[in-house]
Design an enzyme around this catalytic site. Structure first.
Site, PDB file in Angstrom:
ATOM      1  CB  CYS A  17      -0.865   0.005   1.254  1.00 14.03           C
ATOM      2  SG  CYS A  17       0.149   0.093   2.741  1.00 14.03           S
ATOM      3  CG  HIS A  46       4.168  -5.857  11.401  1.00 16.68           C
ATOM      4  ND1 HIS A  46       2.981  -5.572  12.032  1.00 16.68           N
ATOM      5  CD2 HIS A  46       5.149  -5.478  12.267  1.00 16.68           C
ATOM      6  CE1 HIS A  46       3.231  -5.043  13.223  1.00 16.68           C
ATOM      7  NE2 HIS A  46       4.538  -4.966  13.384  1.00 16.68           N
ATOM      8  CG  HIS A  79       3.219  -0.516  12.633  1.00 14.04           C
ATOM      9  ND1 HIS A  79       4.574  -0.771  12.556  1.00 14.04           N
ATOM     10  CD2 HIS A  79       2.612  -1.411  11.833  1.00 14.04           C
ATOM     11  CE1 HIS A  79       4.774  -1.801  11.752  1.00 14.04           C
ATOM     12  NE2 HIS A  79       3.607  -2.199  11.300  1.00 14.04           N
ATOM     13  CD  GLU A 131      -3.179   1.450  13.061  1.00 13.90           C
ATOM     14  OE1 GLU A 131      -2.843   0.591  12.227  1.00 13.90           O
ATOM     15  OE2 GLU A 131      -4.230   2.100  12.988  1.00 13.90           O
ATOM     16  CB  THR A 170      -5.548   1.933   9.617  1.00  9.83           C
ATOM     17  OG1 THR A 170      -4.323   1.265   9.930  1.00  9.83           O
ATOM     18  CG2 THR A 170      -5.505   3.365  10.100  1.00  9.83           C
ATOM     19  CB  SER A 228       1.096  -8.553   8.519  1.00  2.43           C
ATOM     20  OG  SER A 228       0.176  -7.892   7.683  1.00  2.43           O
ATOM     21  CB  SER A 229      -3.146  -6.146  11.896  1.00  5.25           C
ATOM     22  OG  SER A 229      -4.528  -6.005  12.025  1.00  5.25           O
ATOM     23  CG  ASN A 230      -2.678  -5.640   5.945  1.00  4.11           C
ATOM     24  OD1 ASN A 230      -2.742  -6.174   4.854  1.00  4.11           O
ATOM     25  ND2 ASN A 230      -1.529  -5.200   6.452  1.00  4.11           N
TER      26      ASN A 230
HETATM   27  S1  SF4 Z   1      -2.852   2.538   7.297  1.00  6.47           S
HETATM   28 FE1  SF4 Z   1      -1.407   0.810   7.119  1.00  6.47          FE
HETATM   29  S2  SF4 Z   1      -2.322  -0.548   5.584  1.00  6.47           S
HETATM   30 FE2  SF4 Z   1      -3.358   1.443   5.400  1.00  6.47          FE
HETATM   31  S3  SF4 Z   1      -2.241   2.611   3.832  1.00  6.47           S
HETATM   32 FE3  SF4 Z   1      -1.315   3.128   5.796  1.00  6.47          FE
HETATM   33  S4  SF4 Z   1       0.368   1.659   6.089  1.00  6.47           S
HETATM   34 FE4  SF4 Z   1      -0.962   0.850   4.479  1.00  6.47          FE
END
Ligand code: SF4
Length: 316
Positions: A17, A46, A79, A131, A170, A228-230
């Site tokens: 991202c 992460h 984070h 985070e 997030t 990595s949470s996401n």
């Molecule tokens: S909040 Fe985290 S997952 Fe979302 S754009 Fe930012 S770094 Fe990427």
């Protein structure tokens, strides 16, 4: 020997991202500007592959600021960090660069604004995730209460039910978070929420792509790290959206081929901190064993880009 046919669905968007891309660039540019070693507080993002790559270039990863010599630059991870961290760096007159993703900083600012308006904040997030620690650390102790589930909402003891706001991590599951928000609104009808939700575009888009892909495939792999949470949320979303086998793999060597014996379709995606090279490695591992036909499952186009801090855009 002929290889068995396999339809390989690739979710799009997947992988890096804008916040991760920026954080990695910050470390690379800091190494160019100040030379090695550059210290990084916590894994910049992460992903072990990314961290090992930066370490090889001269980055030194530490968990706390007191492990950093005062005469070397330090970078704070994507984070986000509690306010006390830059305050300490400033007091020690250190050079520091904050690689907190701008979308995390947006949540920090939101929490501060609610606090200034006299509201206590409820944060929906995972206990112990950096985070969550960073966002809670924007305000004095007791001003941010953490909940993870609707059950936590039922048990919440607040200062004044009429003076509450909520923010979220997030990288949460969009659907799980909606349930917690519904529980908060049911118990505290006056609670103030974000103008636009805190779960970031990258998390939302990757989950949407997985929802579209999961019903098509017999098995699904998410390339990403266990911390990595996401990435972990993508595994859950895939399983819930109807894919019978959804697994997290860090790279091709983690694939459990026995579990995939006899499949004719596989879905592949990657968390926001997983680099393309690892996704390619996983796809190539399938090409070695199967006669692969690749199909993209595209649910959104992304063109987000974040600037690096000004200090790195100036000559040393
Ligand atoms: S909040 Fe985290 S997952 Fe979302 S754009 Fe930012 S770094 Fe990427």
């Amino acid at each position: 020997m002929t290889k068995p046919p396999l339809t390989l669905y690739l979710a799009a968007p997947r992988g890096f991202c804008a916040g991760v891309d920026r954080a990695i660039k910050i470390v690379e540019m800091a190494l160019d500007k100040w030379g090695a070693p550059v210290f990084v507080r916590h894994e910049i993002v992460h992903n072990k592959f990314v961290v090992d790559g930066l370490r090889a270039k001269g980055a030194v990863f530490v968990e706390e600021l007191d492990e950093v010599p005062g005469d070397r630059p330090v970078i704070f991870s994507a984070h986000g960090v509690p306010k006390s961290v830059p305050a300490t760096a400033q007091a020690r007159q250190m050079i520091y660069v904050d690689a907190t993703c701008p979308l995390v900083s947006k949540v920090h600012i939101e929490a501060e604004r609610h606090h200034d308006n006299g509201l206590q904040i409820v944060m929906i997030g995972h206990a112990g995730h950096p985070e969550t620690i960073g966002t809670m650390g924007q305000l004095p102790d007791g001003e941010v209460l953490l909940v993870e589930t609707p059950q936590d909402v039922a048990a919440l003891a607040v200062r004044d039910p009429a003076k509450l706001a909520f923010v979220t991590q997030t990288t949460l599951s969009v659907d799980d978070t909606a349930e917690v928000v519904a529980a908060l609104k049911a118990r505290f009808p006056g609670i103030v929420g974000p103008h636009k939700e805190d779960i970031c575009y990258a998390t939302t888009n990757r989950q949407e792509a997985v929802k579209a892909m999961a019903p098509k495939c017999e098995a699904m792999l998410v390339v990403g790290a266990p911390n990595s949470s996401n990435s972990r949320r993508l595994v859950e979303v895939g399983a819930r959206a109807g894919c019978g086998y959804a697994q997290l793999v860090q790279r091709a060597s983690d694939i459990d081929w026995r579990a995939l014996d006899g499949i004719s379709s596989i879905g592949i995606t990657a968390g926001a901190s997983a680099p393309d090279v690892l996704i390619t490695e996983v796809v190539d591992a399938f090409r070695d064993r199967f006669d692969v036909t690749v199909e993209q499952v595209v649910t959104a186009e992304e063109n987000v880009e974040f600037k690096v801090p000004r200090v790195l855009r100036q000559p040393a």
